[in-house]
Design a protein around this motif. Structure first.
Motif, PDB file in Angstrom:
ATOM      1  N   VAL A  27     -28.223 -37.386  13.117  1.00 45.52           N
ATOM      2  CA  VAL A  27     -27.781 -36.172  13.787  1.00 45.52           C
ATOM      3  C   VAL A  27     -27.056 -36.572  15.051  1.00 45.52           C
ATOM      4  CG1 VAL A  27     -28.564 -34.114  14.977  1.00 45.52           C
ATOM      5  CG2 VAL A  27     -29.612 -34.760  12.835  1.00 45.52           C
ATOM      6  N   GLY A  28     -27.577 -37.648  15.643  1.00 45.31           N
ATOM      7  CA  GLY A  28     -27.003 -38.381  16.725  1.00 45.31           C
ATOM      8  C   GLY A  28     -25.918 -37.734  17.547  1.00 45.31           C
ATOM      9  N   LEU A  29     -24.855 -38.492  17.694  1.00 46.83           N
ATOM     10  CA  LEU A  29     -23.801 -38.134  18.630  1.00 46.83           C
ATOM     11  C   LEU A  29     -23.092 -36.856  18.261  1.00 46.83           C
ATOM     12  CD1 LEU A  29     -22.070 -38.908  21.049  1.00 46.83           C
ATOM     13  CD2 LEU A  29     -20.548 -40.031  19.475  1.00 46.83           C
ATOM     14  N   LEU A  30     -22.629 -36.756  17.024  1.00 48.47           N
ATOM     15  CA  LEU A  30     -21.776 -35.629  16.676  1.00 48.47           C
ATOM     16  C   LEU A  30     -22.520 -34.312  16.683  1.00 48.47           C
ATOM     17  CD1 LEU A  30     -19.723 -37.329  13.850  1.00 48.47           C
ATOM     18  CD2 LEU A  30     -19.002 -36.834  16.165  1.00 48.47           C
ATOM     19  N   ILE A  31     -23.647 -34.258  15.991  1.00 54.13           N
ATOM     20  CA  ILE A  31     -24.346 -32.989  15.886  1.00 54.13           C
ATOM     21  C   ILE A  31     -24.999 -32.610  17.201  1.00 54.13           C
ATOM     22  CG2 ILE A  31     -26.212 -31.781  14.703  1.00 54.13           C
ATOM     23  CD1 ILE A  31     -25.483 -33.283  12.206  1.00 54.13           C
ATOM     24  N   VAL A  32     -25.556 -33.582  17.901  1.00 50.22           N
ATOM     25  CA  VAL A  32     -26.140 -33.283  19.199  1.00 50.22           C
ATOM     26  C   VAL A  32     -25.067 -32.817  20.169  1.00 50.22           C
ATOM     27  CG1 VAL A  32     -27.249 -34.287  21.225  1.00 50.22           C
ATOM     28  CG2 VAL A  32     -28.152 -34.759  18.974  1.00 50.22           C
ATOM     29  N   SER A  33     -23.919 -33.481  20.144  1.00 44.45           N
ATOM     30  CA  SER A  33     -22.859 -33.082  21.060  1.00 44.45           C
ATOM     31  C   SER A  33     -22.361 -31.689  20.744  1.00 44.45           C
ATOM     32  CB  SER A  33     -21.697 -34.079  21.010  1.00 44.45           C
ATOM     33  OG  SER A  33     -21.053 -34.062  19.753  1.00 44.45           O
ATOM     34  N   MET A  34     -22.295 -31.330  19.445  1.00 48.29           N
ATOM     35  CA  MET A  34     -21.848 -29.993  19.092  1.00 48.29           C
ATOM     36  C   MET A  34     -22.913 -28.962  19.415  1.00 48.29           C
ATOM     37  SD  MET A  34     -18.894 -30.543  18.398  1.00 48.29           S
ATOM     38  CE  MET A  34     -18.619 -28.787  18.276  1.00 48.29           C
ATOM     39  N   ALA A  35     -24.176 -29.340  19.311  1.00 48.20           N
ATOM     40  CA  ALA A  35     -25.233 -28.417  19.705  1.00 48.20           C
ATOM     41  C   ALA A  35     -25.147 -28.149  21.206  1.00 48.20           C
ATOM     42  CB  ALA A  35     -26.602 -28.987  19.356  1.00 48.20           C
ATOM     43  N   THR A  36     -24.814 -29.201  21.956  1.00 50.66           N
ATOM     44  CA  THR A  36     -24.638 -29.050  23.390  1.00 50.66           C
ATOM     45  C   THR A  36     -23.463 -28.128  23.679  1.00 50.66           C
ATOM     46  OG1 THR A  36     -25.498 -31.266  23.770  1.00 50.66           O
ATOM     47  CG2 THR A  36     -24.208 -30.283  25.537  1.00 50.66           C
ATOM     48  N   ALA A  37     -22.397 -28.305  22.892  1.00 52.23           N
ATOM     49  CA  ALA A  37     -21.221 -27.472  23.094  1.00 52.23           C
ATOM     50  C   ALA A  37     -21.424 -26.071  22.555  1.00 52.23           C
ATOM     51  CB  ALA A  37     -20.005 -28.121  22.423  1.00 52.23           C
ATOM     52  N   GLY A  38     -22.364 -25.914  21.642  1.00 52.94           N
ATOM     53  CA  GLY A  38     -22.608 -24.601  21.081  1.00 52.94           C
ATOM     54  C   GLY A  38     -21.631 -24.226  20.001  1.00 52.94           C
ATOM     55  N   LEU A  39     -21.004 -25.199  19.371  1.00 52.42           N
ATOM     56  CA  LEU A  39     -19.987 -24.916  18.373  1.00 52.42           C
ATOM     57  C   LEU A  39     -20.519 -25.142  16.974  1.00 52.42           C
ATOM     58  CD1 LEU A  39     -17.009 -26.600  20.216  1.00 52.42           C
ATOM     59  CD2 LEU A  39     -17.727 -24.228  20.288  1.00 52.42           C
ATOM     60  N   ARG A 182     -15.270 -36.463  22.675  1.00 52.10           N
ATOM     61  CA  ARG A 182     -14.150 -35.765  23.315  1.00 52.10           C
ATOM     62  C   ARG A 182     -13.810 -34.463  22.590  1.00 52.10           C
ATOM     63  NH1 ARG A 182     -10.140 -37.206  26.757  1.00 52.10           N
ATOM     64  NH2 ARG A 182     -10.732 -39.418  26.668  1.00 52.10           N
ATOM     65  N   PHE A 183     -13.732 -34.526  21.254  1.00 49.45           N
ATOM     66  CA  PHE A 183     -13.310 -33.340  20.517  1.00 49.45           C
ATOM     67  C   PHE A 183     -14.212 -32.132  20.732  1.00 49.45           C
ATOM     68  CE2 PHE A 183     -14.180 -30.960  16.565  1.00 49.45           C
ATOM     69  CZ  PHE A 183     -13.129 -30.067  16.684  1.00 49.45           C
ATOM     70  N   PRO A 184     -15.536 -32.236  20.557  1.00 47.54           N
ATOM     71  CA  PRO A 184     -16.352 -31.036  20.751  1.00 47.54           C
ATOM     72  C   PRO A 184     -16.310 -30.484  22.169  1.00 47.54           C
ATOM     73  CG  PRO A 184     -17.737 -32.977  20.459  1.00 47.54           C
ATOM     74  CD  PRO A 184     -16.358 -33.373  20.083  1.00 47.54           C
ATOM     75  N   MET A 185     -16.199 -31.379  23.165  1.00 51.10           N
ATOM     76  CA  MET A 185     -16.130 -30.908  24.540  1.00 51.10           C
ATOM     77  C   MET A 185     -14.836 -30.142  24.784  1.00 51.10           C
ATOM     78  SD  MET A 185     -17.716 -34.251  26.519  1.00 51.10           S
ATOM     79  CE  MET A 185     -17.603 -33.535  28.159  1.00 51.10           C
ATOM     80  N   GLU A 186     -13.729 -30.670  24.259  1.00 53.30           N
ATOM     81  CA  GLU A 186     -12.454 -29.978  24.449  1.00 53.30           C
ATOM     82  C   GLU A 186     -12.380 -28.711  23.608  1.00 53.30           C
ATOM     83  OE1 GLU A 186      -9.527 -33.626  25.839  1.00 53.30           O
ATOM     84  OE2 GLU A 186      -9.442 -32.960  23.749  1.00 53.30           O
ATOM     85  N   ALA A 187     -12.980 -28.751  22.420  1.00 49.68           N
ATOM     86  CA  ALA A 187     -12.993 -27.552  21.576  1.00 49.68           C
ATOM     87  C   ALA A 187     -13.757 -26.425  22.253  1.00 49.68           C
ATOM     88  CB  ALA A 187     -13.614 -27.880  20.226  1.00 49.68           C
ATOM     89  N   GLU A 188     -14.857 -26.764  22.901  1.00 51.83           N
ATOM     90  CA  GLU A 188     -15.642 -25.756  23.620  1.00 51.83           C
ATOM     91  C   GLU A 188     -14.811 -25.115  24.728  1.00 51.83           C
ATOM     92  OE1 GLU A 188     -19.819 -25.478  26.162  1.00 51.83           O
ATOM     93  OE2 GLU A 188     -18.780 -27.381  25.958  1.00 51.83           O
ATOM     94  N   ARG A 189     -14.150 -25.943  25.499  1.00 56.01           N
ATOM     95  CA  ARG A 189     -13.356 -25.420  26.615  1.00 56.01           C
ATOM     96  C   ARG A 189     -12.174 -24.591  26.122  1.00 56.01           C
ATOM     97  NH1 ARG A 189     -13.208 -30.436  30.998  1.00 56.01           N
ATOM     98  NH2 ARG A 189     -15.467 -30.669  31.151  1.00 56.01           N
TER      99      ARG A 189
END
Length: 388
Positions: A27-39, A182-189
């Motif tokens: 689940v690591g980086l990608l899913i956790v990062s997207m959960a953080t971003a809420g996407l 980078r992608f999920p953070m920018e997608a969120e913004r």
């Protein structure tokens, strides 16, 4: 063994089917990062267990043709990306093994095929939204990426060796980890810039959200041990008055909850398994439950009271905003993809959209097709059996 009556405990039987450490890492980086971003973007990396992937690979006898250097991997916004160009693009981020897989997407190694699909998903998605991100001026700085990665490592890895092992397991360099973030953070913004969230809409959702999230009336902490002797030793310390969170951080063998003092959070029936359900049901707020045995060892729980609505307010606002943001992201991503006219070489899999996992690996697509055909073939005989 500790006398359960002295600690208001019970020892229900059952099996634990909790996510393995390997899959949590997945689940690591990608899913956790997207959960953080809420996407809603959840790439294929880590979507299946190694056992499932191996079964799928064995079921897949099709071997597609290799991909030549000048052949196109994907096309979007009128621009074609050849295999050689993609390999050059990925060199700073991926291992040589992953780069070589671009020439052989029909690899028999399902883990490698899945890692490749996830990496390509992130790269293609970043390419699709790059222009919109630049226009909205919502790009992420290297310092912000580094901070996010440091937070992720601190929360999910017990030491640097474990983190480095994860990089190797998923064919990424640290630069690749940063790029994946980078992608999920920018997608969120970008989503917030295109679709600002109305605070009044958020406030309307808070009470129903609170009622659903905390309807059990219980917050659960737990510890996990390989043997009942270790669990009993921990229970004795708790009965003697030591703090549960402190003991969990020191002794629990579940590294992900141990870091949080054993915190699982609000519990719902069916969340884990019957053994856990029985333990939670049989333990009053403020009491200890266990040790009880599951398939992955022995467990102790502590039941705590849920926060009041006022105490949970900020957390609920964040959760409500992320839910709205996820829906907005689906709308925005579909708009971007429609305008881009994305076309992916089917040897790499099927593009199912930025908001829905990026790429499904080709071997999984074929497996799904085979399963669908099997169901269609079985349907007439099932109908005939039902009518007789």
């Amino acid at each position: 063994m500790t006398d359960s009556s002295s600690a208001d405990t019970k020892r229900p039987s059952g099996t634990m089917q909790r996510m393995s450490n390997a899959k949590v890492l997945v689940v690591g980086l990608l899913i956790v990062s997207m959960a953080t971003a809420g996407l809603a973007f959840v790439p294929g990396l880590f979507s299946s267990s190694p056992e499932q992937l191996n079964e799928q690979a064995q079921a897949d006898s099709f071997v597609p043709t290799p991909v030549g250097e000048d052949e196109t991997v994907w096309t979007a916004n009128g621009a074609s990306h050849t295999r050689k160009a993609v390999q050059d693009m990925l060199k700073p981020f991926a291992t040589q093994r992953l780069l070589d897989a671009l020439a052989d997407p029909g690899t028999a190694d399902p883990s490698l095929a899945t890692n490749l699909s996830a990496t390509l998903s992130s790269v293609i998605s970043a390419d699709l939204i790059a222009q919109a991100v630049a226009e909205a001026q919502v790009g992420v700085t290297d310092e912000e990426l580094r901070t996010k990665l440091d937070e992720f490592i601190s929360e999910n890895f017990k030491d640097d060796a474990t983190y480095q092992a994860a990089l190797a397991q998923f064919d990424l360099t640290e630069a690749g980890m940063l790029q994946q973030l980078r992608f999920p953070m920018e997608a969120e913004r970008l989503t917030d810039a295109r679709y600002p969230i109305d605070d009044a809409v958020v406030q309307e959702q808070l009470k129903p959200l609170y009622d659903e999230k905390y309807k059990s009336g219980k917050i659960i902490r737990h510890m996990q041990f390989p043997t009942v002797e270790e669990a009993d030793a921990a229970m004795k310390r708790l009965v003697d008055g030591e703090d549960f969170a402190t003991v969990a951080q020191e002794l629990s063998k579940d590294p992900f909850t141990a870091k949080k003092g054993g915190l699982i959070g609000p519990y719902q029936q069916g969340m884990i398994d019957k053994a856990f359900d029985d333990a939670v049901t049989g333990t009053d707020v403020g009491k200890l439950g266990g040790p009880f045995q599951g398939s992955d060892g022995w467990h102790i729980i502590k039941v705590e009271a849920v926060p009041t609505f006022e105490q949970a307010h900020d957390e609920l606002v964040d959760q409500a905003r992320k839910a709205i943001q996820a829906q907005n992201w689906i709308t925005l991503s579909e708009e971007i993809e429609h305008d881009a006219g994305i076309d992916l070489d089917t040897r790499f899999g099927r593009w199912k959209g930025m908001a829905f996992g990026g790429i499904t690996p080709a071997f999984e697509v074929r497996l799904q097709q085979n399963q669908g055909q099997a169901r269609q073939q079985a349907a007439p005989s099932e109908r005939a059996a039902g009518s007789s």
